[in-house]
Design a protein around this motif. Structure first.
Motif, PDB file in Angstrom:
ATOM      1  N   MET A 136       0.989  -1.093  -0.015  1.00 54.07           N
ATOM      2  CA  MET A 136       0.035  -0.269  -0.052  1.00 54.07           C
ATOM      3  C   MET A 136       0.792   1.229   0.028  1.00 54.07           C
ATOM      4  N   THR A 137       0.418   2.294  -0.485  1.00 54.05           N
ATOM      5  CA  THR A 137       1.117   3.512  -0.659  1.00 54.05           C
ATOM      6  C   THR A 137       0.368   4.536   0.153  1.00 54.05           C
ATOM      7  N   ILE A 138       1.306   5.657   0.183  1.00 57.49           N
ATOM      8  CA  ILE A 138       0.768   6.884   1.118  1.00 57.49           C
ATOM      9  C   ILE A 138      -0.438   7.132   0.168  1.00 57.49           C
ATOM     10  N   HIS A 139      -0.453   7.203  -1.137  1.00 53.50           N
ATOM     11  CA  HIS A 139      -1.547   7.811  -1.943  1.00 53.50           C
ATOM     12  C   HIS A 139      -2.776   6.769  -1.718  1.00 53.50           C
ATOM     13  N   ASP A 140      -2.669   5.456  -1.503  1.00 54.78           N
ATOM     14  CA  ASP A 140      -3.712   4.561  -1.265  1.00 54.78           C
ATOM     15  C   ASP A 140      -4.352   5.045   0.078  1.00 54.78           C
ATOM     16  N   VAL A 141      -3.764   5.375   1.005  1.00 54.13           N
ATOM     17  CA  VAL A 141      -3.999   5.757   2.325  1.00 54.13           C
ATOM     18  C   VAL A 141      -4.902   6.888   2.387  1.00 54.13           C
ATOM     19  N   LYS A 142      -4.541   7.789   1.411  1.00 59.75           N
ATOM     20  CA  LYS A 142      -5.091   9.222   1.222  1.00 59.75           C
ATOM     21  C   LYS A 142      -6.660   8.953   0.732  1.00 59.75           C
ATOM     22  N   GLU A 143      -6.697   8.041  -0.442  1.00 57.18           N
ATOM     23  CA  GLU A 143      -7.862   7.581  -1.139  1.00 57.18           C
ATOM     24  C   GLU A 143      -8.783   6.902  -0.064  1.00 57.18           C
ATOM     25  N   ILE A 144      -8.293   6.021   0.600  1.00 60.09           N
ATOM     26  CA  ILE A 144      -9.101   5.340   1.833  1.00 60.09           C
ATOM     27  C   ILE A 144      -9.681   5.919   2.856  1.00 60.09           C
ATOM     28  N   MET A 204      11.831  11.422  14.506  1.00 60.38           N
ATOM     29  CA  MET A 204      12.679  10.662  15.505  1.00 60.38           C
ATOM     30  C   MET A 204      12.600   9.029  15.096  1.00 60.38           C
ATOM     31  N   MET A 205      11.051   8.705  14.960  1.00 58.95           N
ATOM     32  CA  MET A 205      10.784   7.679  14.619  1.00 58.95           C
ATOM     33  C   MET A 205      11.008   7.016  13.082  1.00 58.95           C
ATOM     34  N   ASP A 206      11.564   7.673  12.278  1.00 59.71           N
ATOM     35  CA  ASP A 206      11.509   7.598  10.829  1.00 59.71           C
ATOM     36  C   ASP A 206      10.067   7.162  10.120  1.00 59.71           C
ATOM     37  N   MET A 207       8.981   8.007  10.830  1.00 58.01           N
ATOM     38  CA  MET A 207       7.663   7.940  10.157  1.00 58.01           C
ATOM     39  C   MET A 207       7.605   8.600   8.790  1.00 58.01           C
ATOM     40  N   LEU A 208       7.002   8.124   7.869  1.00 58.57           N
ATOM     41  CA  LEU A 208       6.961   8.628   6.456  1.00 58.57           C
ATOM     42  C   LEU A 208       5.904   9.780   6.411  1.00 58.57           C
ATOM     43  N   GLY A 227       4.186  17.290   1.035  1.00 60.77           N
ATOM     44  CA  GLY A 227       4.666  16.445   0.609  1.00 60.77           C
ATOM     45  C   GLY A 227       3.823  15.327  -0.396  1.00 60.77           C
ATOM     46  N   GLU A 228       3.275  16.091  -1.131  1.00 62.34           N
ATOM     47  CA  GLU A 228       2.341  15.520  -2.361  1.00 62.34           C
ATOM     48  C   GLU A 228       3.425  14.806  -3.383  1.00 62.34           C
ATOM     49  N   ASP A 229       4.330  15.059  -3.402  1.00 62.90           N
ATOM     50  CA  ASP A 229       5.349  14.200  -4.244  1.00 62.90           C
ATOM     51  C   ASP A 229       6.213  13.054  -3.885  1.00 62.90           C
ATOM     52  N   ASP A 230       5.788  12.847  -2.340  1.00 66.87           N
ATOM     53  CA  ASP A 230       6.237  11.557  -1.505  1.00 66.87           C
ATOM     54  C   ASP A 230       5.229  10.506  -1.401  1.00 66.87           C
ATOM     55  N   CYS A 231       4.027  10.703  -1.923  1.00 64.64           N
ATOM     56  CA  CYS A 231       2.937   9.856  -1.738  1.00 64.64           C
ATOM     57  C   CYS A 231       3.036   8.487  -2.474  1.00 64.64           C
ATOM     58  N   ASP A 232       3.913   8.330  -3.238  1.00 63.28           N
ATOM     59  CA  ASP A 232       4.166   7.115  -3.889  1.00 63.28           C
ATOM     60  C   ASP A 232       5.078   6.006  -2.949  1.00 63.28           C
ATOM     61  N   GLN A 233       5.440   6.618  -1.848  1.00 63.09           N
ATOM     62  CA  GLN A 233       6.133   5.702  -0.972  1.00 63.09           C
ATOM     63  C   GLN A 233       5.123   4.648  -0.242  1.00 63.09           C
ATOM     64  N   GLU A 234       5.980   3.181  -0.200  1.00 65.37           N
ATOM     65  CA  GLU A 234       5.407   2.205   0.372  1.00 65.37           C
ATOM     66  C   GLU A 234       5.334   2.064   1.808  1.00 65.37           C
ATOM     67  N   ILE A 235       4.076   1.729   2.123  1.00 69.32           N
ATOM     68  CA  ILE A 235       4.016   1.619   3.801  1.00 69.32           C
ATOM     69  C   ILE A 235       3.601   0.400   4.017  1.00 69.32           C
ATOM     70  N   ILE A 289       3.094   5.067   9.477  1.00 67.41           N
ATOM     71  CA  ILE A 289       2.299   6.426   9.335  1.00 67.41           C
ATOM     72  C   ILE A 289       1.629   6.479  10.947  1.00 67.41           C
ATOM     73  N   LEU A 290       1.640   7.721  11.457  1.00 65.53           N
ATOM     74  CA  LEU A 290       1.074   8.098  12.713  1.00 65.53           C
ATOM     75  C   LEU A 290      -0.298   8.884  12.474  1.00 65.53           C
ATOM     76  N   LEU A 291      -1.363   8.092  12.909  1.00 65.41           N
ATOM     77  CA  LEU A 291      -2.676   8.984  13.057  1.00 65.41           C
ATOM     78  C   LEU A 291      -2.582   9.948  14.556  1.00 65.41           C
ATOM     79  N   THR A 292      -3.158  10.698  14.465  1.00 68.55           N
ATOM     80  CA  THR A 292      -3.226  11.599  15.694  1.00 68.55           C
ATOM     81  C   THR A 292      -4.315  12.777  15.774  1.00 68.55           C
ATOM     82  N   GLY A 293      -4.704  13.178  16.843  1.00 68.94           N
ATOM     83  CA  GLY A 293      -5.555  14.289  16.749  1.00 68.94           C
ATOM     84  C   GLY A 293      -4.737  15.454  17.565  1.00 68.94           C
ATOM     85  N   LEU A 294      -3.772  15.107  17.988  1.00 62.77           N
ATOM     86  CA  LEU A 294      -2.723  16.088  18.711  1.00 62.77           C
ATOM     87  C   LEU A 294      -2.118  16.934  17.625  1.00 62.77           C
TER      88      LEU A 294
END
Length: 116
Positions: free
Chosen positions: A1-9, A62-66, A17-25, A46-51
């Motif tokens: 799955m890519t970041i773009h796939d997550v965007k759609e879901i 620090m955690m190397d998240m994309l 970071g639109e140019d980096d949305c083809d990265q695999e996660i 990926i980190l999901l947060t409300g903060l």
């Protein structure tokens, strides 16, 4: 799955970071407590947060998240967006609540990694 796939879901808006949305996660996590992310999260893409504060971007870096996704329609300020841009982190937001967003990702095959 890519970041773009997550965007759609999750019907996300890309904030930077639109140019980096083809990265695999492979994995994701959801938390509003950055201390928990630092203590318990390993190899998450990926980190999901409300903060919405600069510590979120620093923790993700620090955690190397994309990618960081802000739930409930939260939007970071320009300083946070610029910090993420400098660190190469994709920022998005979704109107979904944390529980629903995590559930949709789970339904589509994205898992939480070794400490599920």
């Amino acid at each position: 799955m890519t970041i773009h796939d997550v965007k759609e879901i999750l019907n996300c808006e890309i904030l930077c970071g639109e140019d980096d949305c083809d990265q695999e996660i492979q994995t994701a996590c959801g938390s509003d407590m950055m201390s928990d992310v630092l203590a318990f999260v390993k190899d998450q893409s990926i980190l999901l947060t409300g903060l919405v504060n600069p510590q979120v971007i620093r923790t993700a870096d620090m955690m190397d998240m994309l990618c960081v996704i802000f739930v409930r329609g939260k939007t970071p300020d320009e300083d946070m967006i610029n910090l993420a841009r400098q660190r190469g982190i994709v920022l998005m937001n979704t109107q979904l609540r944390m529980f629903s967003a995590c559930g949709k990702l789970w339904e589509n095959g994205l898992r939480g990694g070794p400490r599920e």
